[in-house]
Design an enzyme around this catalytic site. Structure first.
Site, PDB file in Angstrom:
ATOM      1  N   HIS A 233       0.804  -1.234   0.000  1.00 38.97           N
ATOM      2  CA  HIS A 233       0.000   0.000   0.000  1.00 38.97           C
ATOM      3  C   HIS A 233       0.833   1.279   0.000  1.00 38.97           C
ATOM      4  O   HIS A 233       0.269   2.366   0.079  1.00 38.97           O
ATOM      5  CB  HIS A 233      -0.916   0.014   1.231  1.00 38.97           C
ATOM      6  CG  HIS A 233      -0.147   0.086   2.504  1.00 38.97           C
ATOM      7  ND1 HIS A 233       0.444  -1.017   3.077  1.00 38.97           N
ATOM      8  CD2 HIS A 233       0.171   1.132   3.290  1.00 38.97           C
ATOM      9  CE1 HIS A 233       1.091  -0.640   4.174  1.00 38.97           C
ATOM     10  NE2 HIS A 233       0.946   0.661   4.325  1.00 38.97           N
TER      11      HIS A 233
ATOM     12  N   HIS B  76       1.630   6.959  -0.626  1.00 35.15           N
ATOM     13  CA  HIS B  76       0.814   6.095   0.232  1.00 35.15           C
ATOM     14  C   HIS B  76      -0.531   5.878  -0.450  1.00 35.15           C
ATOM     15  O   HIS B  76      -1.304   6.824  -0.611  1.00 35.15           O
ATOM     16  CB  HIS B  76       0.637   6.759   1.604  1.00 35.15           C
ATOM     17  CG  HIS B  76       0.259   5.798   2.678  1.00 35.15           C
ATOM     18  ND1 HIS B  76      -1.013   5.296   2.808  1.00 35.15           N
ATOM     19  CD2 HIS B  76       0.997   5.234   3.665  1.00 35.15           C
ATOM     20  CE1 HIS B  76      -1.048   4.466   3.844  1.00 35.15           C
ATOM     21  NE2 HIS B  76       0.171   4.406   4.370  1.00 35.15           N
TER      22      HIS B  76
END
Length: 156
Positions: free
Chosen positions: A61, A75
């Site tokens: 992620h 992110h």
């Protein structure tokens, strides 16, 4: 910080928002670092490196690229660590040398489980200039659409 400025490019298509509008206080208050965020377009997309350099960290992620004395964190979504990698395909490895625009991770922000799943996940993608002073990033791109590879901001 290096003497030269670095152009930080959009890692994915979407609409640029101010870091203060990210639905997570750690990012919104620039505790990780200043930058901007992207409300990504729906549909499966390949997220690309925002700068050239070395991949110093890669998770399903999130990833960090370090180049020319500058570290940039991308992110993918907020609270997406709770998905334990589900829905993300990692294309790069730690230690890889990448060019700006190289494929890093494939995901579909529109397929994230909603708050109904109790995860409170947001697809917003913070693009953070690490170890930089709070408020040191400004971007003319905020409020407008970007394609992957468009200029987000230039480091000082």
């Amino acid at each position: 910080m290096s003497q030269s400025s670095v152009q930080v490019l959009s890692p994915c298509p979407g609409r640029v928002i101010a870091m203060t509008d990210v639905p997570d206080p750690v990012f919104a208050e620039e505790m990780v670092g200043p930058g901007v965020a992207i409300e990504p377009d729906a549909g499966r997309t390949t997220v690309v490196a925002p700068i050239a350099g070395t991949v110093v960290k890669v998770l399903p992620h999130a990833f960090v690229v370090l180049g020319d004395g500058v570290g940039v964190l991308v992110h993918l979504g907020i609270n997406t660590v709770r998905l334990e990698g589900e829905g993300f395909e990692v294309l790069a490895s730690q230690g890889d040398e990448v060019s700006a625009g190289d494929p890093m991770i494939t995901w579909d922000p529109s397929s994230l489980p909603g708050s109904a799943a109790g995860l409170d996940v947001s697809p917003v993608v913070p693009v953070v200039l690490m170890d930089a002073p709070k408020g040191s990033v400004t971007s003319d791109a905020v409020g407008g659409p970007v394609a992957a590879g468009d200029l987000l901001f230039t480091t000082a």
